[in-house]
Every structure is written in C-alpha cells, then in structure tokens.
Design a protein around this motif. Structure first.
Motif, mmCIF file in Angstrom:
data_model
loop_
_atom_site.group_PDB
_atom_site.id
_atom_site.type_symbol
_atom_site.label_atom_id
_atom_site.label_comp_id
_atom_site.label_asym_id
_atom_site.label_seq_id
_atom_site.Cartn_x
_atom_site.Cartn_y
_atom_site.Cartn_z
ATOM 1 N N TRP A 386 0.818 -1.203 0.000
ATOM 2 C CA TRP A 386 0.000 0.000 0.000
ATOM 3 C C TRP A 386 0.862 1.268 0.000
ATOM 4 O O TRP A 386 1.993 1.261 0.484
ATOM 5 C CB TRP A 386 -0.903 0.038 1.250
ATOM 6 N N SER A 387 0.284 2.319 -0.521
ATOM 7 C CA SER A 387 0.835 3.668 -0.367
ATOM 8 C C SER A 387 -0.119 4.439 0.535
ATOM 9 O O SER A 387 -1.343 4.435 0.303
ATOM 10 C CB SER A 387 0.945 4.360 -1.723
ATOM 11 N N ILE A 388 0.408 5.069 1.587
ATOM 12 C CA ILE A 388 -0.420 5.755 2.582
ATOM 13 C C ILE A 388 0.117 7.151 2.835
ATOM 14 O O ILE A 388 1.318 7.338 3.024
ATOM 15 C CB ILE A 388 -0.453 4.975 3.913
ATOM 16 N N GLU A 389 -0.792 8.131 2.858
ATOM 17 C CA GLU A 389 -0.431 9.505 3.232
ATOM 18 C C GLU A 389 -1.514 10.065 4.136
ATOM 19 O O GLU A 389 -2.698 9.790 3.941
ATOM 20 C CB GLU A 389 -0.298 10.396 1.986
ATOM 21 N N GLY A 390 -1.090 10.869 5.120
ATOM 22 C CA GLY A 390 -2.075 11.561 5.942
ATOM 23 C C GLY A 390 -2.175 11.015 7.357
ATOM 24 O O GLY A 390 -1.251 10.362 7.864
ATOM 25 N N ASN A 391 -3.312 11.271 7.985
ATOM 26 C CA ASN A 391 -3.525 10.956 9.384
ATOM 27 C C ASN A 391 -3.904 9.482 9.562
ATOM 28 O O ASN A 391 -5.060 9.100 9.404
ATOM 29 C CB ASN A 391 -4.627 11.862 9.960
ATOM 30 N N THR A 392 -2.944 8.653 9.922
ATOM 31 C CA THR A 392 -3.175 7.216 10.076
ATOM 32 C C THR A 392 -4.046 6.899 11.291
ATOM 33 O O THR A 392 -4.573 5.794 11.413
ATOM 34 C CB THR A 392 -1.840 6.461 10.204
ATOM 35 N N GLU A 393 -4.211 7.890 12.183
ATOM 36 C CA GLU A 393 -5.043 7.692 13.367
ATOM 37 C C GLU A 393 -6.503 7.418 12.977
ATOM 38 O O GLU A 393 -7.231 6.733 13.698
ATOM 39 C CB GLU A 393 -4.968 8.925 14.263
ATOM 40 N N ILE A 394 -6.928 7.917 11.815
ATOM 41 C CA ILE A 394 -8.315 7.748 11.373
ATOM 42 C C ILE A 394 -8.679 6.267 11.263
ATOM 43 O O ILE A 394 -9.780 5.862 11.645
ATOM 44 C CB ILE A 394 -8.536 8.472 10.024
ATOM 45 N N LEU A 395 -7.768 5.454 10.757
ATOM 46 C CA LEU A 395 -8.007 4.017 10.651
ATOM 47 C C LEU A 395 -7.194 3.217 11.669
ATOM 48 O O LEU A 395 -7.054 1.992 11.532
ATOM 49 C CB LEU A 395 -7.703 3.521 9.233
ATOM 50 N N ASP A 396 -6.659 3.915 12.678
ATOM 51 C CA ASP A 396 -5.891 3.267 13.747
ATOM 52 C C ASP A 396 -4.802 2.367 13.167
ATOM 53 O O ASP A 396 -4.660 1.199 13.556
ATOM 54 C CB ASP A 396 -6.823 2.475 14.668
ATOM 55 N N ILE A 397 -4.041 2.945 12.237
ATOM 56 C CA ILE A 397 -2.946 2.226 11.588
ATOM 57 C C ILE A 397 -1.619 2.699 12.170
ATOM 58 O O ILE A 397 -1.398 3.899 12.372
ATOM 59 C CB ILE A 397 -2.962 2.467 10.068
ATOM 60 N N THR A 398 -0.736 1.754 12.462
ATOM 61 C CA THR A 398 0.624 2.071 12.913
ATOM 62 C C THR A 398 1.613 1.619 11.840
ATOM 63 O O THR A 398 1.515 0.495 11.341
ATOM 64 C CB THR A 398 0.940 1.351 14.240
ATOM 65 N N ILE A 399 2.529 2.508 11.477
ATOM 66 C CA ILE A 399 3.557 2.171 10.486
ATOM 67 C C ILE A 399 4.908 2.128 11.181
ATOM 68 O O ILE A 399 5.358 3.119 11.765
ATOM 69 C CB ILE A 399 3.571 3.197 9.336
ATOM 70 N N LYS A 400 5.537 0.970 11.151
ATOM 71 C CA LYS A 400 6.871 0.790 11.727
ATOM 72 C C LYS A 400 7.804 0.371 10.610
ATOM 73 O O LYS A 400 7.646 -0.707 10.048
ATOM 74 C CB LYS A 400 6.840 -0.257 12.841
ATOM 75 N N GLU A 401 8.761 1.251 10.311
ATOM 76 C CA GLU A 401 9.631 1.071 9.150
ATOM 77 C C GLU A 401 8.738 0.945 7.912
ATOM 78 O O GLU A 401 8.065 1.876 7.537
ATOM 79 C CB GLU A 401 10.563 -0.132 9.345
ATOM 80 N N LYS A 402 8.684 -0.209 7.284
ATOM 81 C CA LYS A 402 7.837 -0.368 6.086
ATOM 82 C C LYS A 402 6.652 -1.284 6.345
ATOM 83 O O LYS A 402 5.983 -1.721 5.413
ATOM 84 C CB LYS A 402 8.674 -0.935 4.927
ATOM 85 N N SER A 403 6.357 -1.544 7.634
ATOM 86 C CA SER A 403 5.295 -2.484 7.983
ATOM 87 C C SER A 403 4.065 -1.762 8.513
ATOM 88 O O SER A 403 4.181 -0.808 9.290
ATOM 89 C CB SER A 403 5.790 -3.484 9.039
ATOM 90 N N ILE A 404 2.903 -2.240 8.084
ATOM 91 C CA ILE A 404 1.619 -1.690 8.527
ATOM 92 C C ILE A 404 1.031 -2.613 9.588
ATOM 93 O O ILE A 404 0.938 -3.822 9.394
ATOM 94 C CB ILE A 404 0.630 -1.587 7.344
ATOM 95 N N GLU A 405 0.631 -2.018 10.711
ATOM 96 C CA GLU A 405 -0.058 -2.777 11.754
ATOM 97 C C GLU A 405 -1.466 -2.204 11.922
ATOM 98 O O GLU A 405 -1.643 -0.997 12.044
ATOM 99 C CB GLU A 405 0.705 -2.699 13.082
ATOM 100 N N TYR A 406 -2.476 -3.101 11.917
ATOM 101 C CA TYR A 406 -3.857 -2.676 12.076
ATOM 102 C C TYR A 406 -4.267 -2.729 13.543
ATOM 103 O O TYR A 406 -3.843 -3.618 14.285
ATOM 104 C CB TYR A 406 -4.791 -3.572 11.256
#
Length: 491
Positions: A386-406
């Motif tokens: 995925w490509s992600i920009e903006g406020n990740t808090e909206i979908l409660d997403i955490t990005i650590k290095e290149k990994s997405i955590e839901y």
C-alpha cells in the motif's frame, strides 16, 4: 477418485451467526457449552478471524464460498443500489422495507438473484470447484449455496400467495442441498412452518445434519448454517450467553449421533466459526440512531415506495452500522460536500470516498484525512502492498519502518478498497463508531442491543475452532478459508 483423496477426512463446517470470542469465553467459564468446549479442547481455538466488509451475512458468505472480497464476487452488502436497473436491492433488512420496495421483487432477489444473478459467475464457489473435481458437497440452510446441479425450490403456499412468487423456482445447488422448507433432505421432520421461519432456524439445520449422519450420506464437504444466535445478540447485546447455550444444545445433539463424541473426530474435521461480530448499541435511542435522512435533508433522497425517480439526488442504502450513500446528481449533490456534512457528526468514525485509484478517508472523530492506494512500498501482515499519506489515526494504523499494523479496523485498507469495486456507482462508504447505527426509511433498529455491518473490530472479529486437523488457515481471514478448506478435502 485418487487414493490420496480417499485417505482424507470429511469436513463439516458449522457457521454460527455472530459467534464471538468474548461471550464464548464467558460461556466456557460457566461450563454450559460442553459441545463447543469439547471442540475447543480437542482442536485449535482461534479468537480473531477477520470478517469481510461490510460485515453483513450475504457479503461474508459470498467471500467464504468464493475466496475473494466483494470487488470480485460483486455482492456489495445486504442493501445496495443497482445502477443498471436503477433500483435499491434489499435481501432482507425488515419486512416494512421489503414491502415498500415491492415484496415480489425483493423475494426474487433473495431466492434467485442473490445466488444466480448478483453473485459473480466469474468466481467459482467451493461447491462448484469440488464438483469439477468429482467430489460431492452439501449445503444446509446457507443463504449462499450456488452449485452445479439444477434443482427446484418449492415455495410454500402462504409465502407464494403473499408475495406472488411462483410455487416452483429453478435453482442451482450442490448435489446434497437443504434450504428450509423449500428443499429438505429429511422427509420425516416437519419443523418448517411459517411460524418456524420456514425451517430457517437452528433446530432445522441440526436435524438435517443429523439425518445425513444417521443415513451415512455425509459427503466429503458439508456446510451448515445456524442463524438463531444472531437474533438474540441483536436484541440482548454482545454478551448474550443463552443464545450460545441454545446453539450448543443443537451441537450436542449432533455429536450424540456418533458412538461417542471422541468417535466424531476419527474421520471428520470440524470447522466452527462465526460469520460477523456485532458492536454494542447505546440504550439512548436519540443518541444511538444516526438518521441519515435528517443529516442529509438538504438533498432530495430516494423514497422506497416511489423508487429512484429522475428528481432524486441521493440514494441511501443502510446496512445497520454501515451505509452506501450514492449521488445521482454530482452537480447538485457532490460527494465531497456530503462527506463534509457527515464529518460534523462524531458518531461516524469512517467516511471513505474514491477518487481515481485513491481512497480518501475522513472521520467525525479525527481531523485531517488519510489517503491510500495499492501497490506502494508499505506492506501489511497479509503481504498486501500500500501507499499511505495523511492521518493514520483515522483508521488506527501504525507504520513501523515499512510495515503496517492494524488496530481497531483489521485489514482495513483491503476491506474498504474492495468495497469501492463491488458494484457500479458514485458513492461514499461510511461506518459508525461502536454504540451507534445508521437508519433510513424503515430501517430495523437495535437500541440497547447490538448490530453489525461496520468496519470496527467489534463487527469484524469472530471465533474459529478447528478440530480433527492440525492444519489451520495461513491468514486468519474468512477471505482465506476457501483455499485452505480445499487442501483439507481434495488432493
């Protein structure tokens, strides 16, 4: 059949509507669900299986049978707007809505179009795949059942009289098929009168399975649907225990058909799962119900009885805690403007709008927006990029290095994105915060109870028990079950 296949166990899948971890754990503690406890103790208990979005049974069952999300199986939800036919499709929210939409058309959608027109013919169901391999399968009381054998549904007289449906309706099913009073396996059991929901109840489902066991007619794969718990959770809330105890009594009766419960595991793999969860709903009616007609009263909204006429600007398709909102006049009712109105309500946690290949998500709870699209350099736990920009808090997403955590919204990106490709139209997708549900014209309500449809983990996470096999799915999503089940059945 090959020698490899003959050494494989039969698979019985029991889908218990709204079976969730928290109440099931409480039921285990009370010792009142011995059958579910037996399966759990003798197998693998996995509490967080992710349901598709919207978390409505018809969409979930479509994904279960086809192994794809709605972008490919093309069944958007329980209620959606069919652009080609310029009408609202409703598979059964509440009888008052079905009557307004036209009872005969609604029944045709439920009993024929659901399986044979709206579910994509490009995606083979598990029953169709097994038929091609020369392997028999069974479906008992499942809403989605499409197979390769031509059969006939026998519509009960009273239902035919009230709706105008023909008494006989052609259908395509697995070779072993039960669908309430309309197509029974056991010729001796009645339990299928109108006051018993024409057989669409747990007792009927259990009796049909017991019949196959006792007559030694179980095929290699059997799917059985148990609907009753869902109704009790809707009414009494997420922690409903009596409903779990009642379905467990039916499971005990099924296990009792074997010489011993342990013997039931000797040549059978049992898979028990929920289809969707349910989120709690506030006891205060005015607070709990988000009336989209009031929020969007500056637009001309389609009336169910009048249909989608030329002056209509927007169409509301409410799926309990999720809704599709369509614009039919982008000049007078632009989706961006509608989204801004909805952002003012803090009870709405997800407001999604697609522009080109990108989805923009805003919220009534958070500022800013989140934009995403596939094929970026971030990877989630399901190996999706995925490509992600903006406020990740909206979908409660955490990005650590290149990994997405839901977080609160499991597999959120794929589930939202696929929903925008499930059908034609120009629409917004919205989901409510736990505690609240949407209503439109005639929508059912669940104040002080529970409801589903939404993206939140309360709607999305269900229990999975696998007993009689050491194999488990590679990912804990209903999306991944079909591929895994086929490895259990076929060589």
């Amino acid at each position: 059949m090959t020698a490899d296949y003959l050494h494989k166990k039969r698979v019985i899948m029991l889908v218990i509507d709204s079976l969730m971890d928290m109440p099931l754990q409480e039921a285990f503690k009370g010792g009142k669900v011995p059958a579910l406890q037996f399966f759990s103790n003798n197998g693998h208990y996995l509490p967080n299986l992710v349901s598709p979005f919207p978390t409505m049974s018809v969409n979930v069952d479509s994904t279960l049978l086809t192994g794809v999300y709605s972008d490919k199986h093309k069944l958007p939800g329980l209620v959606w707007y069919n652009k080609d036919e310029n009408r609202i499709v409703n598979y059964g929210t509440h009888v008052r809505e079905l009557i307004k939409l036209g009872l005969k058309q609604s029944m045709i959608d439920v009993f024929y179009n659901l399986n044979h027109q709206h579910l994509s013919k490009q995606q083979k169901t598990i029953h169709e795949v097994l038929k091609e391999k020369g392997i028999q399968s069974a479906s008992i009381n499942a809403l989605l059942y499409r197979g390769a054998f031509e059969t006939q549904l026998k519509i009960p007289f009273l239902l035919s009289f009230v709706t105008g449906l023909n008494r006989k309706l052609k259908s395509y099913s697995p070779n072993v098929f039960s669908y309430g009073a309309m197509h029974k396996l056991n010729p001796f059991k009645k339990n299928s009168f109108c006051w018993q929901k024409y057989g669409f109840n747990d007792k009927f489902s259990a009796n049909e399975l017991k019949y196959l066991i006792n007559e030694n007619k179980l095929p290699p794969f059997t799917l059985v649907y148990f609907p009753d718990l869902d109704h009790k959770v809707h009414k009494n809330g997420r922690l409903e225990l009596k409903g779990i105890e009642k379905v467990d009594q039916q499971l005990q009766g099924i296990l009792n058909q074997f010489p011993s419960w342990e013997d039931s595991l000797s040549n059978t793999t049992w898979i028990i799962l929920g289809d969707n969860g349910q989120a709690w709903i506030e006891p205060n009616k005015k607070e709990a119900l988000i009336d989209l007609r009031q929020l969007l009263n500056s637009y001309k909204i389609a009336k169910l009885k009048k249909g989608v006429s030329s002056e209509v600007e927007i169409v509301l398709c409410v799926n309990e805690r999720m809704s599709f909102i369509y614009t039919l006049n982008p000049q007078k009712a632009p989706l961006e403007e509608i989204a801004k109105i909805l952002q003012k309500d803090p009870r709405i946690d997800v407001i999604a709008l697609k522009k080109g290949e990108t989805v923009a998500v805003t919220s009534g709870m958070h500022k800013g927006k989140l934009e995403f699209h596939p094929n970026g350099d971030l990877i989630d736990e399901y190996k999706q990029c995925w490509s992600i920009e903006g406020n990740t808090e909206i979908l409660d997403i955490t990005i650590k290095e290149k990994s997405i955590e839901y977080g609160d919204y499991p597999d959120a990106l794929a589930r939202i994105y696929s929903s925008f490709y499930s059908h034609e139209g120009n629409y917004i997708i919205i989901s409510a915060k736990p505690g609240y549900e949407f209503i439109g014209e005639g929508s059912p309500t669940h104040v002080n109870g529970a409801a589903h449809g939404g993206l939140h983990k309360q709607d999305s996470l269900v229990s999975l028990i696998v007993c009689g096999s050491d194999s488990v799915p590679k990912n804990l999503r209903i999306l991944d079950l079909k591929e895994w089940i086929l490895t259990l059945i076929s060589p």
